[in-house]
Enzyme design. Structure first.
Site, PDB file in Angstrom:
ATOM      1  N   ASN A   1       0.786  -1.245   0.000  1.00 12.97           N
ATOM      2  CA  ASN A   1       0.000   0.000   0.000  1.00 12.97           C
ATOM      3  C   ASN A   1       0.816   1.293   0.000  1.00 12.97           C
ATOM      4  O   ASN A   1       0.312   2.323  -0.429  1.00 12.97           O
ATOM      5  CB  ASN A   1      -1.051  -0.019   1.114  1.00 12.97           C
ATOM      6  CG  ASN A   1      -0.446  -0.051   2.490  1.00 12.97           C
ATOM      7  OD1 ASN A   1       0.671  -0.519   2.674  1.00 12.97           O
ATOM      8  ND2 ASN A   1      -1.176   0.453   3.457  1.00 12.97           N
TER       9      ASN A   1
ATOM     10  N   GLU B   1       4.556  -4.214  12.060  1.00 14.67           N
ATOM     11  CA  GLU B   1       3.640  -3.083  11.832  1.00 14.67           C
ATOM     12  C   GLU B   1       2.438  -3.651  11.104  1.00 14.67           C
ATOM     13  O   GLU B   1       2.506  -3.913   9.901  1.00 14.67           O
ATOM     14  CB  GLU B   1       4.333  -2.013  10.978  1.00 14.67           C
ATOM     15  CG  GLU B   1       5.566  -1.401  11.609  1.00 14.67           C
ATOM     16  CD  GLU B   1       5.241  -0.380  12.690  1.00 14.67           C
ATOM     17  OE1 GLU B   1       4.072   0.005  12.829  1.00 14.67           O
ATOM     18  OE2 GLU B   1       6.173   0.022  13.410  1.00 14.67           O
TER      19      GLU B   1
ATOM     20  N   CYS C   1      -3.136   1.651   6.602  1.00 15.11           N
ATOM     21  CA  CYS C   1      -3.297   0.932   7.876  1.00 15.11           C
ATOM     22  C   CYS C   1      -3.980   1.787   8.930  1.00 15.11           C
ATOM     23  O   CYS C   1      -4.551   1.251   9.874  1.00 15.11           O
ATOM     24  CB  CYS C   1      -1.935   0.451   8.370  1.00 15.11           C
ATOM     25  SG  CYS C   1      -0.689   1.717   8.254  1.00 15.11           S
TER      26      CYS C   1
HETATM   27  P1  NAP Z   1       0.404  -9.081   3.470  1.00 18.46           P
HETATM   28  O1  NAP Z   1      -0.424  -9.910   2.590  1.00 18.46           O
HETATM   29  O2  NAP Z   1       0.600  -9.509   4.880  1.00 18.46           O
HETATM   30  O3  NAP Z   1       1.824  -8.949   2.748  1.00 18.46           O
HETATM   31  C1  NAP Z   1       2.854  -8.181   3.271  1.00 18.46           C
HETATM   32  C2  NAP Z   1       4.188  -8.759   2.811  1.00 18.46           C
HETATM   33  O4  NAP Z   1       4.369 -10.040   3.412  1.00 18.46           O
HETATM   34  C3  NAP Z   1       4.269  -8.979   1.306  1.00 18.46           C
HETATM   35  O5  NAP Z   1       5.571  -8.692   0.871  1.00 18.46           O
HETATM   36  C4  NAP Z   1       3.972 -10.464   1.192  1.00 18.46           C
HETATM   37  O6  NAP Z   1       4.474 -11.058   0.010  1.00 18.46           O
HETATM   38  C5  NAP Z   1       4.702 -10.990   2.400  1.00 18.46           C
HETATM   39  N1  NAP Z   1       4.295 -12.324   2.849  1.00 18.46           N
HETATM   40  C6  NAP Z   1       3.174 -13.022   2.530  1.00 18.46           C
HETATM   41  N2  NAP Z   1       3.193 -14.239   3.136  1.00 18.46           N
HETATM   42  C7  NAP Z   1       4.349 -14.317   3.842  1.00 18.46           C
HETATM   43  C8  NAP Z   1       4.933 -15.294   4.685  1.00 18.46           C
HETATM   44  N3  NAP Z   1       4.364 -16.469   4.920  1.00 18.46           N
HETATM   45  N4  NAP Z   1       6.127 -15.018   5.257  1.00 18.46           N
HETATM   46  C9  NAP Z   1       6.732 -13.826   5.046  1.00 18.46           C
HETATM   47  N5  NAP Z   1       6.226 -12.855   4.245  1.00 18.46           N
HETATM   48  C10 NAP Z   1       5.045 -13.092   3.657  1.00 18.46           C
HETATM   49  O7  NAP Z   1      -0.123  -7.563   3.530  1.00 18.46           O
HETATM   50  P2  NAP Z   1      -0.601  -6.631   2.326  1.00 18.46           P
HETATM   51  O8  NAP Z   1      -1.927  -7.091   1.855  1.00 18.46           O
HETATM   52  O9  NAP Z   1       0.504  -6.435   1.340  1.00 18.46           O
HETATM   53  O10 NAP Z   1      -0.752  -5.245   3.107  1.00 18.46           O
HETATM   54  C11 NAP Z   1      -1.875  -4.888   3.800  1.00 18.46           C
HETATM   55  C12 NAP Z   1      -1.700  -5.049   5.289  1.00 18.46           C
HETATM   56  O11 NAP Z   1      -0.576  -4.309   5.744  1.00 18.46           O
HETATM   57  C13 NAP Z   1      -2.867  -4.487   6.072  1.00 18.46           C
HETATM   58  O12 NAP Z   1      -3.200  -5.331   7.131  1.00 18.46           O
HETATM   59  C14 NAP Z   1      -2.339  -3.166   6.573  1.00 18.46           C
HETATM   60  O13 NAP Z   1      -2.992  -2.637   7.698  1.00 18.46           O
HETATM   61  C15 NAP Z   1      -0.936  -3.520   6.875  1.00 18.46           C
HETATM   62  N6  NAP Z   1      -0.116  -2.316   6.957  1.00 18.46           N
HETATM   63  C16 NAP Z   1       0.347  -1.916   8.191  1.00 18.46           C
HETATM   64  C17 NAP Z   1       1.099  -0.751   8.298  1.00 18.46           C
HETATM   65  C18 NAP Z   1       1.653  -0.284   9.611  1.00 18.46           C
HETATM   66  O14 NAP Z   1       2.583   0.512   9.598  1.00 18.46           O
HETATM   67  N7  NAP Z   1       1.129  -0.725  10.749  1.00 18.46           N
HETATM   68  C19 NAP Z   1       1.354   0.002   7.149  1.00 18.46           C
HETATM   69  C20 NAP Z   1       0.844  -0.431   5.936  1.00 18.46           C
HETATM   70  C21 NAP Z   1       0.124  -1.598   5.848  1.00 18.46           C
HETATM   71  P3  NAP Z   1       3.486 -11.313  -1.259  1.00 18.46           P
HETATM   72  O15 NAP Z   1       3.020  -9.966  -1.695  1.00 18.46           O
HETATM   73  O16 NAP Z   1       4.371 -11.985  -2.218  1.00 18.46           O
HETATM   74  O17 NAP Z   1       2.374 -12.171  -0.748  1.00 18.46           O
END
Ligand code: NAP
Length: 473
Positions: free
Chosen positions: A151, A247, A281
């Site tokens: 994002n 995060e 987020c």
């Molecule tokens: P996501 O599906 O959890 O993916 C995040 C990262 O993790 C991607 O690079 C993903 O790779 C990787 N990943 C997936 N499965 C994994 C595993 N088993 N082991 C290690 N890494 C793995 O999250 P998203 O959909 O990209 O992002 C949305 C989420 O991020 C929301 O929940 C949002 O709130 C959160 N977020 C939090 C913050 C904060 O600062 N608190 C900021 C922004 C976003 P792939 O893309 O290849 O699956």
């Protein structure tokens, strides 16, 4: 375009390349390398070999490298914004704002690189400690694995790579599969800025494959992860003794107390709810309005949300565009339909159009509905009424998440009470929870994660504190 991996300061070919498509119109953007376990090991090896060079590099040189990265970002601001808009469907206006924030983040990193320091410790405060001079120093950890979400493909990378390099670490970066191009761009900037080969490596591919290879490798000293709670939990459970920063997500809330001037705050809350399609987020997902203002607020909020322009992310006027995937459109729409079927009132939207979910406003959704208690990560917000301020605080806390919360009130005592009572990482008085500048401590409690970012705070978590004690004659 074919995008290979970036390992040890050079392009690294692998066997499998996967097509990357625009989330908005399905146009093919690139063929992107999908790293194997072996590729990830090579990247870790490169980072491991570069760790001494980085640890020995003087602070001013690390700072200058980061400054040269910011200079390139400034020069190619528009190109970077278009790249973000294309791969993530972030409307151009928001993509430009992200590039500007990325520049700030690396600027803060350059500044912090110059002032990483320890303190003297008065050991003679304890019997047996007399006759000593003691001080602490902060040393880099070594290899850091950075895993980032889709994002904010440039700025969330900057929040990991910036402090890691500022503190003299080396990095293996795994960006989200939907948004890899921004990371490869940044790697090029670091290369041109003079970062030693191996200090920053980028490996794309399946989250599970790359993630497991990083998490299971002893040479990786820390995993810094931004993404969903499910993956965060998996990393925490499998990372052994590595340091872990998580995060994660939220369902952020804002309280609008009695006697607040709603005309003044509504445009800001609308932007907090719908900027980048609610895929932030700290997006506003739950709005609690005092009963005396509820009717007027809801009406004016819907009228303001109706002004948002839905369309192509590459068009100047667009405010809201495609969600990151069609599955997310279906999921979010399903949650809205479910809440409406059980009594919530649909005041705006609920309309699906190809990859876009139109801005959606619900009234009186139960707090147990998914649109309220889960993170929706879509342009959907609900407005509920409250009669006492304490009740509003309780409703905000009735959440498995706790990233940030916003409170609009004219009563200073209630403001202080909110600051004390809310179970979140940050309380924004007279603002939305969606407020972030890049040098503030940022992170959550509960399912929203552990640890803090915001360069100085991230550096604390990316360095080891060493005590040195001199016994004096
Ligand atoms: P996501 O599906 O959890 O993916 C995040 C990262 O993790 C991607 O690079 C993903 O790779 C990787 N990943 C997936 N499965 C994994 C595993 N088993 N082991 C290690 N890494 C793995 O999250 P998203 O959909 O990209 O992002 C949305 C989420 O991020 C929301 O929940 C949002 O709130 C959160 N977020 C939090 C913050 C904060 O600062 N608190 C900021 C922004 C976003 P792939 O893309 O290849 O699956």
């Amino acid at each position: 375009m074919k995008q290979s991996l970036w390992i040890n300061g050079t392009n690294h070919e692998t066997e499998v390349y996967k097509p990357l498509y625009s989330p908005f119109d399905g146009k093919k953007l690139a063929e992107v390398a999908a790293a194997t376990d072996e590729d990830v090991k090579l990247a870790i090896e490169a980072a491991y070999r570069a760790r001494k060079t980085m640890a020995e590099m003087p602070a001013y040189q690390r700072a200058e490298i980061l400054e040269r990265v910011t200079a390139q970002l400034k020069e190619e601001r528009e190109e970077c914004a278009r790249l973000i808009a294309e791969e993530s469907a972030k409307p151009l206006k928001a993509a430009r704002a992200e590039v500007d924030r990325t520049i700030m983040t690396y600027t803060f990193a350059a500044n912090e690189a110059r002032r990483i320091h320890g303190e003297t410790v008065p050991l003679d405060g304890a019997p047996g400690g007399e006759g000593r001079l003691a001080y602490t120093i902060r040393e880099p950890l070594g290899v850091i694995a950075a895993i980032t979400p889709f994002n904010f493909p440039m700025n969330l990378v900057a929040h990991k790579v910036g402090p890691a390099i500022a503190a003299g670490n080396t990095v293996v970066l795994k960006p989200a599969s939907q948004t890899p191009l921004s990371s490869y761009k940044i790697a090029q900037y670091f290369q041109k800025a003079g970062l030693p080969a191996g200090a920053l490596n980028v490996v794309t591919g399946s989250g599970k494959t790359v993630g497991d290879a990083l998490i299971n490798d002893e040479r990786v000293k820390k995993v810094t992860f931004t993404g969903s709670p499910a993956v965060g939990r998996y990393i925490r459970e499998n990372a052994g003794l590595k340091r872990v920063t998580l995060e994660l997500g939220s369902n952020s809330a804002v309280i609008v107390d009695q006697e607040v001037d709603i005309a003044k705050i509504i445009p800001r809350i609308v932007s907090g709810a719908f900027a980048y399609q609610g895929q932030v987020c700290i997006s506003v997902q739950r709005i609690f309005v005092h009963e005396s203002l509820f009717e007027a607020f809801s009406k004016a909020f819907v009228a303001e949300a109706k002004k948002l322009r839905v369309g192509n992310p590459l068009e100047e006027e667009t405010d809201v565009s495609a969600l990151i995937s069609r599955e997310d459109v279906k999921r979010a729409k399903g949650w809205v339909d479910e809440a409406v079927a059980r009594g919530a009132e649909l005041a705006l939207g609920g309309v699906e159009e190809d990859a876009v979910l139109h801005p959606t406003v619900l009234l009186h959704a139960e707090l147990t509905e998914k649109v309220s208690c889960e993170e929706i990560f879509a342009p959907v917000v609900h407005i509920n009424r409250f009669s006492s301020f304490n009740e509003a605080l309780e409703m905000v806390n009735q959440s498995q998440f706790g990233l940030q919360a916003g409170v609009y009130t004219n009563d200073v005592n209630r403001a202080f009470k909110a600051a004390r009572t809310l179970e979140v990482g940050g309380v924004m008085i007279n603002d939305i929870p969606t407020f972030r500048v890049d040098n503030m401590p940022y992170g959550g409690v509960k399912l929203s994660g552990t640890g803090r970012e915001g360069i100085k705070y991230a550096i604390e978590e990316m360095t080891e504190l060493k005590l040195v004690s001199f016994k004096l004659d």
